[in-house]
Scaffold this active site. Sequence first.
Site, PDB file in Angstrom:
ATOM      1  N   GLU A 124      10.008  -4.528  10.100  1.00 37.11           N
ATOM      2  CA  GLU A 124      10.300  -3.418   9.671  1.00 37.11           C
ATOM      3  C   GLU A 124      10.930  -2.256  10.863  1.00 37.11           C
ATOM      4  OE1 GLU A 124       8.682   0.560   6.655  1.00 37.11           O
ATOM      5  OE2 GLU A 124       7.509  -1.288   6.984  1.00 37.11           O
ATOM      6  N   ASP A 127      -1.156  -5.961  -0.074  1.00 39.28           N
ATOM      7  CA  ASP A 127      -1.536  -5.647   1.295  1.00 39.28           C
ATOM      8  C   ASP A 127      -2.801  -5.291   1.333  1.00 39.28           C
ATOM      9  OD1 ASP A 127       0.738  -5.038   2.760  1.00 39.28           O
ATOM     10  OD2 ASP A 127       1.266  -3.141   1.955  1.00 39.28           O
ATOM     11  N   ASP A 183       0.834  -1.132  -0.143  1.00 41.94           N
ATOM     12  CA  ASP A 183       0.181   0.002   0.026  1.00 41.94           C
ATOM     13  C   ASP A 183       0.899   1.306  -0.144  1.00 41.94           C
ATOM     14  OD1 ASP A 183       0.833  -0.342   2.809  1.00 41.94           O
ATOM     15  OD2 ASP A 183      -1.181  -0.306   3.393  1.00 41.94           O
ATOM     16  N   SER A 184       2.083   0.869   0.029  1.00 43.64           N
ATOM     17  CA  SER A 184       3.056   2.177  -0.127  1.00 43.64           C
ATOM     18  C   SER A 184       2.995   3.000  -1.448  1.00 43.64           C
ATOM     19  CB  SER A 184       4.594   1.714  -0.026  1.00 43.64           C
ATOM     20  OG  SER A 184       4.868   0.532  -0.773  1.00 43.64           O
ATOM     21  N   GLU A 216      -1.009  -5.748   8.692  1.00 47.89           N
ATOM     22  CA  GLU A 216      -0.138  -5.198   9.570  1.00 47.89           C
ATOM     23  C   GLU A 216      -0.750  -5.148  11.090  1.00 47.89           C
ATOM     24  OE1 GLU A 216       0.696  -0.992   8.654  1.00 47.89           O
ATOM     25  OE2 GLU A 216       1.268  -1.465   6.475  1.00 47.89           O
ATOM     26  N   LYS A 254      -1.203  -9.603   3.025  1.00 47.96           N
ATOM     27  CA  LYS A 254      -0.426  -8.931   4.167  1.00 47.96           C
ATOM     28  C   LYS A 254      -1.024  -7.957   4.823  1.00 47.96           C
ATOM     29  CE  LYS A 254       3.134  -6.183   3.783  1.00 47.96           C
ATOM     30  NZ  LYS A 254       2.604  -4.916   4.557  1.00 47.96           N
TER      31      LYS A 254
END
Length: 270
Positions: free
Chosen positions: A179, A82, A43-44, A114, A112
């Site tokens: 990260e 994501d 999602d970056s 978070e 993915k």
Amino acid sequence: MKFLHDFMNMKSNGEKMTMLTAYDYPSAKQAEQAGIETILVGDSLGMTVLGYESTVQVTMQDMKHHAKAVRRGARDTFMVVDMPFGTVGVDDKTDMENAVELYQETNANALKMEGAHTAPLIKRCTQSGIPVVAHLGLTPQSFGITGYKLQAASKEAAEELIADAKLMEQSGAVMLVLEAIPSDLAATITKTLSIPVIGIGAGADTDGQVLVYHDVLNYGVDRKPKFVKRYGDFTTGVDALKAYHEEVKAGLFPSPEFTYKKQIMDEVDA
């Protein structure tokens, strides 16, 4: 294409894994040609290719659109997508519907998620046949609370992160991304877990590494995190575009070698 059992074997054999974050057809195609083993549609993309201020603005539609393009460019590479902000933590039913929708419509190999709070959803997805990669440490969707800085830098925070990592594995996660955490902590978690651990800003002792395509190639980015190494420099594109601009202005482009030539006007009644 490598599969989950291949990644488990790589961890067991001490073979490092490569993951690259890519967002479109050409970057995915290059990643596959380079032999990258896993592509993360992160999602970056919000900041990197859409110009958003953070990942928080990224929608489900954004993720589906870009993931489909990546799949077309890399049909034989393991692809992780994501779950964007706001699609997890709504309620059990909606969370699962969002996961199924993203997994089905993108032809992803895994999703993915978070944060440790996703453990219940990871468990439900696993039971339903959806592989999930967990993400701990600096989680960009929570930057408003955590900030973009080193995470788990105290003894208490490190112990909490170790517990969260174990919870991710117990919940069924097939892989873990760590990260921006101290390298010794990342090494400990990597040794503790049986699933592969991929690092970004987490030192060299994880099972593999992930970087963003645009960071690796210095392509349209305005920042350089400490953990990024440049392997190419696409800023030369600006010089090329300037040259194009100047040649058109000067009447130098298109020159004869770039022009279709056919004597047809003699036959045309103008």
